[in-house]
Scaffold this active site. Sequence first.
Site, PDB file in Angstrom:
ATOM      1  N   ASN A 134       0.807  -1.248   0.003  1.00 32.96           N
ATOM      2  CA  ASN A 134       0.015  -0.059   0.231  1.00 32.96           C
ATOM      3  C   ASN A 134       0.835   1.241   0.125  1.00 32.96           C
ATOM      4  O   ASN A 134       1.339   1.636   1.029  1.00 32.96           O
ATOM      5  CB  ASN A 134      -0.845  -0.062   1.067  1.00 32.96           C
ATOM      6  CG  ASN A 134      -1.934   0.997   1.121  1.00 32.96           C
ATOM      7  OD1 ASN A 134      -1.865   2.037   0.340  1.00 32.96           O
ATOM      8  ND2 ASN A 134      -3.050   0.663   1.815  1.00 32.96           N
ATOM      9  N   ASN A 139      -5.952   6.589  -1.311  1.00 34.76           N
ATOM     10  CA  ASN A 139      -6.810   5.766  -2.323  1.00 34.76           C
ATOM     11  C   ASN A 139      -7.675   4.419  -2.055  1.00 34.76           C
ATOM     12  O   ASN A 139      -8.244   3.946  -2.696  1.00 34.76           O
ATOM     13  CB  ASN A 139      -6.288   5.888  -3.682  1.00 34.76           C
ATOM     14  CG  ASN A 139      -5.225   4.852  -3.644  1.00 34.76           C
ATOM     15  OD1 ASN A 139      -4.943   3.947  -2.549  1.00 34.76           O
ATOM     16  ND2 ASN A 139      -4.418   4.506  -4.743  1.00 34.76           N
ATOM     17  N   ASP A 140      -7.422   4.214  -0.898  1.00 32.14           N
ATOM     18  CA  ASP A 140      -7.866   2.941  -0.284  1.00 32.14           C
ATOM     19  C   ASP A 140      -9.578   2.684  -0.372  1.00 32.14           C
ATOM     20  O   ASP A 140      -9.858   1.532  -0.709  1.00 32.14           O
ATOM     21  CB  ASP A 140      -7.533   2.768   1.040  1.00 32.14           C
ATOM     22  CG  ASP A 140      -5.960   2.325   1.373  1.00 32.14           C
ATOM     23  OD1 ASP A 140      -5.406   2.521   0.410  1.00 32.14           O
ATOM     24  OD2 ASP A 140      -5.499   2.224   2.646  1.00 32.14           O
ATOM     25  N   GLY A 159      -5.836  -2.358  -0.098  1.00 34.07           N
ATOM     26  CA  GLY A 159      -5.476  -1.198  -0.225  1.00 34.07           C
ATOM     27  C   GLY A 159      -3.955  -1.173  -0.957  1.00 34.07           C
ATOM     28  O   GLY A 159      -3.342  -0.074  -1.226  1.00 34.07           O
ATOM     29  N   ASP A 161      -1.455  -1.032  -4.136  1.00 37.93           N
ATOM     30  CA  ASP A 161      -1.722  -0.042  -5.189  1.00 37.93           C
ATOM     31  C   ASP A 161      -0.633  -0.148  -6.138  1.00 37.93           C
ATOM     32  O   ASP A 161       0.424  -0.728  -5.891  1.00 37.93           O
ATOM     33  CB  ASP A 161      -2.213   1.146  -4.957  1.00 37.93           C
ATOM     34  CG  ASP A 161      -1.468   1.749  -3.721  1.00 37.93           C
ATOM     35  OD1 ASP A 161      -0.131   1.397  -3.627  1.00 37.93           O
ATOM     36  OD2 ASP A 161      -2.118   2.554  -2.957  1.00 37.93           O
ATOM     37  N   ASP A 325      -6.006 -13.471 -20.239  1.00 39.67           N
ATOM     38  CA  ASP A 325      -6.859 -14.226 -19.385  1.00 39.67           C
ATOM     39  C   ASP A 325      -7.957 -15.193 -20.127  1.00 39.67           C
ATOM     40  O   ASP A 325      -8.434 -14.852 -20.986  1.00 39.67           O
ATOM     41  CB  ASP A 325      -7.551 -13.518 -18.428  1.00 39.67           C
ATOM     42  CG  ASP A 325      -8.499 -13.881 -17.364  1.00 39.67           C
ATOM     43  OD1 ASP A 325      -8.036 -15.035 -16.510  1.00 39.67           O
ATOM     44  OD2 ASP A 325      -9.700 -13.975 -17.282  1.00 39.67           O
ATOM     45  N   GLU A 354      -3.397 -17.727 -21.154  1.00 40.22           N
ATOM     46  CA  GLU A 354      -3.914 -18.683 -20.343  1.00 40.22           C
ATOM     47  C   GLU A 354      -4.695 -19.641 -20.852  1.00 40.22           C
ATOM     48  O   GLU A 354      -5.768 -19.465 -21.193  1.00 40.22           O
ATOM     49  CB  GLU A 354      -4.591 -17.939 -19.145  1.00 40.22           C
ATOM     50  CG  GLU A 354      -5.095 -19.077 -18.055  1.00 40.22           C
ATOM     51  CD  GLU A 354      -5.966 -18.621 -16.970  1.00 40.22           C
ATOM     52  OE1 GLU A 354      -5.926 -18.833 -15.890  1.00 40.22           O
ATOM     53  OE2 GLU A 354      -6.786 -17.587 -17.429  1.00 40.22           O
TER      54      GLU A 354
END
Length: 613
Positions: A134, A139-140, A159, A161, A325, A354
């Site tokens: 964090n 910005n949490d 949190g 980032d 993905d 993937e």
Amino acid sequence: MIKRNLLLLTSLCFFSLPASAIEVSPPNWWANMKHTSLQLMITEKGIADAEVKIDYPGIKVQSVNALDSANYLFIDLLVTDAPPGTFPIRFFKDGDLIEEINYELKRRIPDAANREGFAATDSIYLITPDRFANGDYENDTVEGYADKSNRDYKGGRHGGDIQGIINHLDYIAELGFTQIWTMPLLENAMPQYSYHGYSTTDFYTIDPRFGTNALYRELSDKAAEKGIGIIIDVVLNHIGSEHPWMEDKPSADWINNETFTPTSHRREVLHDPHAAHEDKAAFSDGWFVPTMPDLNQRNPYLAQYLIQNSIWWVEHANLSGIRVDTYSYSDKAFLSDWTARVMTEYPQLNIVAEEWSVNPLITAYWQEGSQRHDKYTSALPSVMDFPLQSKLVSALSSDETWASGLRELYEVLASDFVYGDPGNLVVFADNHDMSRIYTQLNEDKSLWDMAVTFILTTRGIPQLFYGTEILMSNPGTDDHGLIRSDFPGGWQGDKVNAFTRKGLGTDQIWAQDRIKQLLMLRQAHPELLAGELTHYGPQDGVYVYFRHAEQSPNKALMVVINKNKEKEEVVLERFKSMLKDFKQARSVESDQTTTLDNPITVPAQSATVWLLQ
């Protein structure tokens, strides 16, 4: 679907206009891209019946089309030799100018088209951004986003980032990693479980709880200063259920199935010569979960949107690669077009898909250059090597018999003939979607050492999951929220700090040192790790293989994996064809040198690496 080619007006009306609420995707483009076509998606209430005027050198409006929604308009442009700059796009109704926006063609960085992608000389560090560090506590929790910060909840946002990653680039570089792959960072405005990033609600915006688009580019720039590339995780197959498209689809066929219809997950139906059409559709068109609507890439406008989005992020953030993905769940024809378009724009880029199948025949199908049972065309450079991962765990966990143990690892590598380029596969012991390798191997640090040594010395491009270097585990659970636990030291007040080693146990420090030792070996001898692999069939619980390169005839690496509970004397006569040009071997672990005319002794349950000279 309704298409309308709309006339372009030549007369202009000049008067003060209110601030525009129009959204444009992509939000900008670049001059001198290889592809001359550009399709803009315009989003605003009632925009579909507008007429469009663009007057800028090198840009020609080829068509303007509306689909089923009144709130979308698609502008197809031909961009040929257009200079960098900003130009107005004007929208008219009944002859009146109703909207005007400025659109920018940016100047590309020098040699952007020839950027080097990640390769076999690299080592990839996989990060769950919300759980790594964090760096910005402000910005949490962000107003307007329902999923608030809750570090005590396994499925909550904790949190971590982009700033947290930036703050610890030195740690990643000093370990020896040269690439970072983060789980998706795009906006996931979902009511819960948004931390993982795979439920996109805005394809062009970094989630504000992670940072900003500019900060993502800053991460890339600062990582590059330390010799580290950034790999973006792209989701082509589905979106989050809170995406604005679910309230207002550009066309009726934008999403597969109006309501949740689960995918069968039967990837083999795409290759089965006896498969029914209905079974193929059940796989490709089904949703993963109710919160992940399945995209219909057969729609040409959606296909173009996704293609341009991937190119936009590579260019905007100066990326070294893409991880895709749930690759095979998207439409096959679209994937062919998507890979071709991206790779034509960036011929040296790398893209890894993937394809979670442990059957090498299915995995290899998608890689460029592989032999296929049909005429399918793929420009995909790399695939995640799930077959190897599965056999690695089985080989180290099983007893040594004629059909199990290290023989399984040998046999899966012997199947490399099905791949177009086995040296470009991404190899891994675990990832963010499975139990950590330390847990899979019952927290046996000797087996862990064999696993990571193998991954960091076998053919392919190695990827390690954050925390592997400190033996992070998930005993008694396979819950993803716990597998992706917080990295100790990434939060103020953490009692254990893996970045500084404060509070780490002896085994954790040993593991961290071992990873660094092997990664430094890779950096010291990149040509060997990108070169050939020659292995010998395992005998009596001992597996020996060599890494060598024609351009470096004066050195090679010999790796010896000993699963036995006793030390072993390895007689070298069997390997004389690989040893004939060398006089001595230096142990990477002990730094001791031995001649090659006598057996070498390897510790019990160990993986040792020897530099041959």
